[in-house]
Design a protein around this motif. Structure first.
Motif, short mmCIF file in Angstrom:
data_model
loop_
_atom_site.label_atom_id
_atom_site.label_comp_id
_atom_site.label_asym_id
_atom_site.label_seq_id
_atom_site.Cartn_x
_atom_site.Cartn_y
_atom_site.Cartn_z
N THR A 14 38.61 -4.28 90.47
CA THR A 14 38.75 -3.74 91.82
C THR A 14 38.07 -2.38 91.83
N MET A 15 37.47 -2.04 92.94
CA MET A 15 36.71 -0.80 93.01
C MET A 15 37.60 0.41 92.81
N LEU B 265 33.09 6.43 91.58
CA LEU B 265 31.92 6.61 92.43
C LEU B 265 31.42 8.05 92.31
N VAL C 134 27.66 4.55 90.13
CA VAL C 134 29.01 4.15 89.70
C VAL C 134 29.12 4.15 88.18
N LEU D 99 28.53 -4.89 95.72
CA LEU D 99 28.98 -4.70 94.34
C LEU D 99 28.97 -6.03 93.61
N PHE E 244 25.63 -1.82 91.60
CA PHE E 244 26.11 -1.21 92.84
C PHE E 244 24.92 -0.87 93.74
N ASN F 59 29.78 -7.98 90.11
CA ASN F 59 30.58 -7.88 88.90
C ASN F 59 29.94 -8.71 87.79
N TYR G 243 31.68 2.28 85.24
CA TYR G 243 32.71 1.25 85.06
C TYR G 243 33.83 1.76 84.15
N ILE H 132 36.24 1.40 89.07
CA ILE H 132 34.95 2.00 89.40
C ILE H 132 35.15 3.47 89.78
#
Length: 202
Positions: free
Chosen positions: A85-86, A92, A198, A76, A45, A78, A200, A90
């Motif tokens: 999908t964020m 933040l 970030v 971003l 990120f 992957n 995961y 993800i």
């Protein structure tokens, strides 16, 4: 008789128009240089603050400050084996604390110039006159109407361009495939340029 005043009228119009509504200049997150980044479980990120000001959108940057909002360009990558999908995969963080980006519609609403406000210029009139041996004469010009229309056109077009770019780079719900890099623009609560990171979530 009044032709000598025309240059002053046009000068007044130019100055007024240039000091009010502002156009929107594209941010183009793919073309930015990203220095800040974080990694987690194959997710890389990168982000950049202050993108409105640096892209020349000073009026929108002022609205950003007043709304306690920060627009952030993000990149971003992957590196996992699954599409992500964020918004779903993800979390933040800002300065170590989890945060939730604003949805794009909310961000647009907070940044938009108030087009209707420029209707107030239609109330502006300019009186000019001159005198000679035969007396004095004057005329009143409705200069506020073209000023109002001009500002409304500029602000409406700018808002539309802002909306289009933020929608085009709405990364929150985009599916990012394994090995793919996506670019986006997100709105977050003003954190004073805290470092972002970030985590995961599978």
């Amino acid at each position: 008789m009044f032709k000598n005043y025309y240059p002053l009228v046009f000068l007044f119009l130019i100055i007024t128009l240039s000091s009010c509504a502002a156009s929107y200049k594209s941010i183009n997150p793919e073309r930015l240089r990203y220095h800040a980044r974080s990694n987690d479980s194959g997710i890389v990120f990168s982000y950049k603050y202050d993108i409105l000001k640096e892209s020349g959108n000073k009026k929108y940057a002022k609205k950003e400050d007043r709304a306690n909002l920060q627009l952030v360009a993000v990149r971003l990558y992957n590196g996992t084996d699954s599409s992500i999908t964020m918004s779903e995969n993800i979390t933040l963080y800002s300065g170590g604390l989890p945060i939730s980006p604003f949805n794009t519609e909310s961000t647009i609403r907070q940044l938009n110039q108030n087009t209707a406000l420029y209707l107030l210029y239609s109330l502006l009139w300019l009186q000019i006159g001159s005198c000679n041996n035969n007396g004095c004469k004057s005329a009143t010009l409705p200069i506020g109407i073209p000023i109002s229309i001009g500002n409304m056109i500029v602000s409406s077009t700018a808002n539309s361009n802002l909306k289009n770019e933020l929608n085009n780079y709405d990364i929150l719900n985009d599916s990012i495939e394994p090995g793919e890099t996506a670019y986006g623009i997100i709105g977050i609560k003003d954190t004073g340029f805290n470092p972002l990171s970030v985590k995961y979530r599978e």
